[in-house]
Design a protein around this motif. Structure first.
Motif, PDB file in Angstrom:
ATOM      1  N   UNK A  68       0.923  -0.712  -0.212  1.00  0.00           N
ATOM      2  CA  UNK A  68      -0.195  -0.035  -0.093  1.00  0.00           C
ATOM      3  C   UNK A  68       0.963   0.793  -0.241  1.00  0.00           C
ATOM      4  N   UNK A  69       1.556   1.448   0.692  1.00  0.00           N
ATOM      5  CA  UNK A  69       2.410   2.517   0.952  1.00  0.00           C
ATOM      6  C   UNK A  69       4.070   1.879   0.771  1.00  0.00           C
ATOM      7  N   UNK A  70       4.599   2.834   0.899  1.00  0.00           N
ATOM      8  CA  UNK A  70       6.194   2.252   0.707  1.00  0.00           C
ATOM      9  C   UNK A  70       7.335   2.790   0.551  1.00  0.00           C
ATOM     10  N   UNK A  71       7.742   3.091   1.732  1.00  0.00           N
ATOM     11  CA  UNK A  71       9.282   3.635   1.827  1.00  0.00           C
ATOM     12  C   UNK A  71      10.831   3.424   1.265  1.00  0.00           C
ATOM     13  N   UNK A  72      11.713   3.919   1.051  1.00  0.00           N
ATOM     14  CA  UNK A  72      12.867   3.410   0.950  1.00  0.00           C
ATOM     15  C   UNK A  72      12.815   2.819  -0.258  1.00  0.00           C
ATOM     16  N   UNK A  73      14.011   1.835  -0.456  1.00  0.00           N
ATOM     17  CA  UNK A  73      14.121   0.730  -1.563  1.00  0.00           C
ATOM     18  C   UNK A  73      15.100  -0.062  -0.874  1.00  0.00           C
ATOM     19  N   UNK A  74      14.613  -1.449  -1.524  1.00  0.00           N
ATOM     20  CA  UNK A  74      14.945  -3.104  -1.589  1.00  0.00           C
ATOM     21  C   UNK A  74      16.198  -3.407  -1.509  1.00  0.00           C
ATOM     22  N   UNK A  75      17.768  -3.873  -0.623  1.00  0.00           N
ATOM     23  CA  UNK A  75      18.709  -4.381  -1.382  1.00  0.00           C
ATOM     24  C   UNK A  75      19.958  -3.335  -0.741  1.00  0.00           C
ATOM     25  N   UNK A  76      19.795  -2.493  -0.014  1.00  0.00           N
ATOM     26  CA  UNK A  76      21.408  -1.453   0.587  1.00  0.00           C
ATOM     27  C   UNK A  76      20.022  -0.184   1.625  1.00  0.00           C
ATOM     28  N   UNK A  77      21.191   0.505   1.701  1.00  0.00           N
ATOM     29  CA  UNK A  77      21.026   1.972   2.342  1.00  0.00           C
ATOM     30  C   UNK A  77      21.511   2.973   2.520  1.00  0.00           C
ATOM     31  N   UNK A  78      21.717   3.139   0.701  1.00  0.00           N
ATOM     32  CA  UNK A  78      21.748   4.087   0.093  1.00  0.00           C
ATOM     33  C   UNK A  78      20.037   5.024   0.157  1.00  0.00           C
ATOM     34  N   UNK A  79      19.008   4.496   0.217  1.00  0.00           N
ATOM     35  CA  UNK A  79      17.812   5.667  -0.193  1.00  0.00           C
ATOM     36  C   UNK A  79      17.133   5.852   1.523  1.00  0.00           C
ATOM     37  N   UNK A  80      18.033   6.960   2.213  1.00  0.00           N
ATOM     38  CA  UNK A  80      17.335   7.687   2.680  1.00  0.00           C
ATOM     39  C   UNK A  80      16.148   8.071   3.650  1.00  0.00           C
ATOM     40  N   UNK A  81      14.920   8.035   2.867  1.00  0.00           N
ATOM     41  CA  UNK A  81      13.823   8.902   2.397  1.00  0.00           C
ATOM     42  C   UNK A  81      13.226   8.533   3.901  1.00  0.00           C
TER      43      UNK A  81
END
Length: 314
Positions: A162-175
């Motif tokens: 429903x609601x997705x925050x960030x990205x899978x597979x690493x920690x570079x997405x700082x949402x």
């Protein structure tokens, strides 16, 4: 006779010169008009959609400002309908308010990339191949509230949060610092109602209602919320219809999935058949290095208990 030069103060000159910061209301009735308005909007503008169907993929890359956000508004009968791709894409477009419209069709509903202070308020999102609303590429201080999301993940791959925050597979997405408030998510959401990815920090999830009817168990979508980020506050949410657990935390990357506080959440696990069947399934608890707090104000009906064995309640 020589020319006399007059020097005007800089402040007076700025007042006399035209400015593009004057807010306007742009009335829109066609898909072509909407695309033009999204591309040309200025800080403070309001794009007002008439009721009707707007077919296509709609995108903006322009930003409002902290004092003059750009507003896209209409009613639930103003429907953005995509045949693929994203229904509405705010790509680097900060300081927007998207209010009370409907987004349907396509791969994903509303995508927010590399933007700050985007607010989604009172929208309806449904009928999608994948997720409903996604804050991605370090989109910070976003908010989705008072909205309804259902019927996602229709491509059959067991995705469609429903609601997705960030990205899978690493920690570079700082949402970071995303707030998810007072929404109704489900039924027929093809993944978790909310997925909070590793790399994201400090958000708040409060006052939401989850209906997990339609969870498949594919790709571990067996709960309403999966927390893989750090230091979230999750409070005053209510859920029913899950295949297994209500709320989960996981460590997908070292040092992540920690620091979340759960309080005053209410879980109905009646009918759940999974191996866990806990309101809170905490898979990475460590009192010194990865603490998760489950307050006594949380409640559960059905299932095997409030939390999996070894998790303190306090």
């Amino acid at each position: 006779m020589g020319l006399t030069k007059f020097l005007l103060p800089a402040v007076l000159i700025s007042v006399l010169l035209p400015t593009d910061a004057v807010a306007a209301t742009i009335d829109v009735r066609t898909a072509a008009q909407l695309k033009t308005a999204l591309g040309n909007a200025k800080p403070g503008d309001t794009i007002k959609l008439a009721d009707g169907t707007y077919t296509g993929n709609f995108k903006t890359t322009v930003s409002g400002s902290s004092s003059a956000p750009i507003t896209l508004t209409g009613s639930a009968k103003a429907v953005l309908t995509a045949g693929g791709g994203y229904g509405l894409h705010l790509n680097g477009a900060s300081h927007w308010l998207v209010k009370e419209i409907t987004v349907t069709g396509g791969q994903k509903g509303i995508m927010i990339d590399s933007a700050t202070r985007v607010t989604i308020d009172g929208v309806t999102v449904h009928g999608l191949d994948m997720e409903g609303v996604h804050f991605r590429k370090s989109s910070t201080y976003g908010t989705i509230k008072n909205s309804t999301i259902y019927d996602t993940g229709n491509d059959g791959r067991g995705m469609g949060e429903g609601v997705y925050v960030g990205s899978a597979g690493g920690t570079s997405d700082k949402s970071d610092h995303v707030q998810i408030l007072d929404n109704t998510i489900g039924p027929d959401v093809g993944g978790e109602a909310i997925d909070l990815k590793e790399g994201t920090t400090g958000g708040r999830v409060a006052g939401n209602t989850f209906d997990g009817r339609g969870l498949t168990g594919a790709n571990y979508d067996d709960s309403w919320i999966d927390v893989k980020g750090n230091n979230y506050l999750i409070e005053n949410n209510t859920g029913k219809n899950t295949t297994n657990n209500g709320f989960e935390t996981h460590t997908q990357q070292s040092g992540w999935g920690c620091g979340t506080v759960f309080r005053d959440n209410h879980s109905d696990l009646t009918g759940a058949t999974g191996s866990g069947r806990y309101a809170f399934n905490i898979t990475n608890y460590n009192a010194s290095s990865c603490k998760v707090t489950i307050d006594r104000s949380n409640t559960v009906t059905g299932g095997r208990g409030l939390a999996n064995p070894g998790i303190p309640i306090g």
